[in-house]
Design a protein around this motif. Structure first.
Motif, PDB file in Angstrom:
ATOM      1  N   SER A 642      16.299 -23.884   5.020  1.00 16.50           N
ATOM      2  CA  SER A 642      15.208 -22.901   6.084  1.00 16.50           C
ATOM      3  C   SER A 642      16.114 -21.637   6.248  1.00 16.50           C
ATOM      4  N   SER A 643      17.001 -22.594   7.574  1.00 17.74           N
ATOM      5  CA  SER A 643      18.246 -21.508   7.926  1.00 17.74           C
ATOM      6  C   SER A 643      18.997 -21.028   6.895  1.00 17.74           C
ATOM      7  N   THR A 644      19.424 -20.991   5.531  1.00 22.47           N
ATOM      8  CA  THR A 644      19.800 -19.919   4.837  1.00 22.47           C
ATOM      9  C   THR A 644      18.735 -19.325   4.661  1.00 22.47           C
ATOM     10  N   VAL A 645      17.376 -19.338   4.141  1.00 24.18           N
ATOM     11  CA  VAL A 645      16.491 -18.136   3.530  1.00 24.18           C
ATOM     12  C   VAL A 645      16.389 -17.205   4.927  1.00 24.18           C
ATOM     13  N   ASP A 646      15.844 -18.094   6.001  1.00 25.54           N
ATOM     14  CA  ASP A 646      16.049 -17.444   6.936  1.00 25.54           C
ATOM     15  C   ASP A 646      16.662 -15.919   7.440  1.00 25.54           C
ATOM     16  N   ASN A 647      18.351 -16.501   7.450  1.00 26.48           N
ATOM     17  CA  ASN A 647      19.247 -15.993   7.813  1.00 26.48           C
ATOM     18  C   ASN A 647      19.319 -14.919   6.827  1.00 26.48           C
ATOM     19  N   ALA A 648      19.496 -15.171   5.685  1.00 28.05           N
ATOM     20  CA  ALA A 648      18.887 -14.230   3.884  1.00 28.05           C
ATOM     21  C   ALA A 648      18.262 -12.633   4.704  1.00 28.05           C
ATOM     22  N   GLU A 649      17.111 -13.432   4.764  1.00 29.16           N
ATOM     23  CA  GLU A 649      15.499 -12.368   4.895  1.00 29.16           C
ATOM     24  C   GLU A 649      15.643 -11.889   6.157  1.00 29.16           C
ATOM     25  N   SER A 650      16.165 -11.558   7.417  1.00 24.40           N
ATOM     26  CA  SER A 650      16.776 -11.489   8.221  1.00 24.40           C
ATOM     27  C   SER A 650      17.460 -10.311   8.856  1.00 24.40           C
TER      28      SER A 650
END
Length: 650
Positions: A642-650
């Motif tokens: 979750s945190s990795t995908v969030d950082n990639a999309e932000s």
């Protein structure tokens, strides 16, 4: 006219009187006159002092009486006068006699005295006593002779001289024995012929002389050559020799053959390496013995529970309790691995602000179960205590370890005190601790304590006072590793018969304790992102890869599996790019970091997670890589995704 002649005569008489007074006043030189036959015709105070004769005793006597019997027999007095008469002057040094028969070393000058017509009137003789200088010179010569004999007699050292250009100018017996050259073979040759081809190519002979000339001395060990071409290990000293005015005269070179010493040192080094290897193998044996005992217990619980669960599953029975038991055993195995990582200071710590009194309070039930009913725990904390900076899980493990050790030190029971206080520390006050403010968490027992030898070894890896199978000797080293990695220290205070105090010095946190984190949701990540992720999972261990894939699929994602970095790159080249890559770090041929570096070079924008049990990454690795500590649960995996995908999309 007669008056002028009279005045001139008076003046001449006055001048002659003055010269006589001057000559008579001189006491450091014997100054006297001889007639043409060599008889003494005048005698000054210096002659009286040096020769010992009064004027009345010596006037009219022949000057040959001052010579030794040997010189008189050789006709030296007559030769001296004849030389002075023929050449105008005679000068020499030799032994002369005093009145009492004693000899003294004299410097003698005899000048012929002639009138204006050139007729010989007599001789002026000046004698100086140089006995002290002669004695000093003789002593110097004797000393030099003894030194030459000493140097020549030394056979254990090659002692020889070089001129300023490096040519050999002297050669002792030690040089002959060690180097193999006779003096006539080597004197005049350049000393570089003693050096190996490698050293000559490196211009070492010139560098050695330059260093000696510049710094006064050159000293080194290295290979040198004998006349027969064999090599020996030499200890070499070259000293610059200078004159009184500082001019370089040459070099004194001392060489010693220390080949046998070097062989002995190499043998000692080999023996030490063999001893170190034996000690290492002994330590590994202790480690594997203790760890094998603990892991066998854990595997017994895991395998036994799963075996019965499998049978129950086939018969349709409930397996929840058995699965829970297997999970607990696996978690204990993970905790044991963390102890090893803590010992090696390679566990991934999560440092945060910790409320120490609250942590101890929450551990109360666990601590009491661990020590049994015969031991009481008493706690003392101030009303206000700053938060400490530490990993709370690791700190709990360290505290539990210290309490269990305290329990084992009190087999008959007693009280364990747990205290904490704020302590300022000056530089050097506590070993290995920088100056600053700290929280000192202490565990104090009333046990038997430790003698000095045991105390020194207490935190040594694998050292244990417990019986076989009852400890790995990693408890205190684990605590020591945790403290060192978090900026604190473990300090042990103990005496035999007086109990033990174990102090954990923890840095004070710059902010207060974090609020408790909400429980992680086990719902699939797709719920948070509205889509199903395609994840490329890479691990060389098939069982781990299968387990990771099952957890990802259970979270609702599609998984593509690869068992090496090379296979992962092949998949990326032929298949559609995944939404995320999760890879192991320690893989043969290509590590996880190397794989991710290649992915970053060839593909952009793919989020990555590195799964590893170590805190350190190889040099040059991106410090911003999202890491997931092994072993990880499905909840931890979900949070990492979750945190990795969030950082990639932000």
């Amino acid at each position: 006219m007669h008056m002028i002649e009279t005045v001139t005569a008076l003046q001449a008489g006055t001048l002659e009187g003055r010269y006589r007074l001057l000559v008579d006043a001189i006491t450091d030189y014997a100054i006297y006159m001889l007639d043409t036959g060599g008889h003494v015709s005048s005698w000054n105070a210096g002659a009286k002092r040096i020769k010992g004769y009064t004027e009345t005793e010596i006037l009219g006597e022949h000057f040959s009486r001052f010579y030794t019997d040997g010189d008189r027999e050789a006709g030296m007095p007559q030769k001296a006068l004849a030389t002075a008469e023929a050449e105008g002057s005679f000068e020499a040094e030799g032994w002369r006699l005093r009145k009492d028969g004693q000899r003294f070393w004299a410097h003698v000058v005899i000048d012929a005295i002639r009138d204006s017509d050139g007729h010989l009137l007599g001789f002026a003789k000046i004698t100086r006593d140089l006995s002290e200088r002669k004695a000093a010179e003789d002593e110097l010569k004797r000393s030099e002779a003894q030194f030459r004999l000493l140097v020549q007699g030394v056979t254990d050292y090659a002692i020889y001289m070089l001129d300023p250009e490096g040519q050999v100018s002297s050669w002792n017996q030690g040089a002959q024995r060690i180097k193999g050259y006779e003096p006539e073979e080597i004197i005049g040759e350049h000393f570089s012929k003693f050096y190996t081809d490698e050293d000559r190519a490196d211009d070492l002979p010139r560098k050695a002389l330059d260093t000696a000339s510049r710094e006064g001395r050159f000293e080194k060990e290295g290979w040198r050559l004998r006349k027969d071409g064999t090599r020996f290990w030499a200890s070499v000293i070259i000293d610059a020799i200078r004159s009184e005015d500082g001019a370089l005269i040459g070099f004194a070179k001392v060489t010693r053959d220390v080949t046998e010493r070097r062989k002995a040192q190499e043998a000692l080094d080999r023996a030490q390496q063999e001893l170190f290897q034996a000690q290492k193998m002994e330590a590994v044996g202790q480690l594997t013995g203790g760890i094998a005992h603990d892991f066998n217990n854990l595997l017994m619980a895991v395998l036994g529970s799963l075996e019965i669960a499998k049978k129950r599953a086939l018969s349709g029975q409930d397996n929840a309790d058995l699965i829970d038991n297997a999970i607990q055993g696996a978690k204990r195995g993970a905790a044991l691995t963390q102890r090893l990582l803590a010992f090696s200071r390679k566990q991934d710590l999560k440092l945060e602000a910790v409320d120490v009194p609250n942590l101890v309070k929450e551990m109360a039930a666990l601590l009491q179960r661990s020590i049994g009913p015969r031991i009481e725990i008493a706690t003392t904390f101030p009303l206000i205590l700053p938060a400490a900076l530490s990993d709370p899980n690791q700190l709990e493990s360290a505290l539990l370890n210290l309490v269990v050790n305290a329990r084992d030190a009190m087999p008959e029971g007693g009280t364990i005190k747990i205290e904490a206080r704020r302590r300022p520390v000056d530089a050097g006050q506590v070993p290995d601790l920088a100056a600053g403010d700290y929280i000192c968490l202490s565990v104090i027992d009333e046990g038997s304590g430790m003698d000095k030898e045991t105390l020194e070894k207490a935190a040594t890896p694998f050292f244990t006072t417990k019986g076989v199978g009852k400890g790995t000797g990693l408890g205190l080293p684990m605590v020591h590793g945790l403290m060192a990695q978090s900026g604190g220290v473990l300090n042990l205070i103990s005496r035999a018969g007086e109990g033990t105090t174990a102090e954990l010095w923890l840095p004070i946190a710059t902010k207060g304790p974090d609020e408790p984190a909400p429980a992680l949701s086990l719902a699939p990540v797709v719920a948070a992102h509205g889509r199903r992720l395609t994840v490329l999972a890479v691990d060389d261990d098939g069982l781990v890869l299968m387990n990771t894939a099952l957890m990802l699929e259970d979270l609702g994602h599609e998984v593509v599996q690869a068992q090496s970095g090379e296979e992962a790159l092949q998949i990326l080249a032929r298949d559609p790019l995944p939404d995320l890559i999760i890879t192991d770090q320690a893989m043969p041929h290509m590590t996880g970091v190397e794989l991710l570096r290649k992915v970053a070079e060839q593909y952009t924008g793919i989020p990555v997670i590195l799964a590893t049990g170590y805190a350190e990454l190889p040099e040059g690795a991106d410090k911003g890589i999202r890491r997931l500590s092994k072993p990880f649960s499905q909840a931890e995996l979900s949070e990492a995704l979750s945190s990795t995908v969030d950082n990639a999309e932000s």
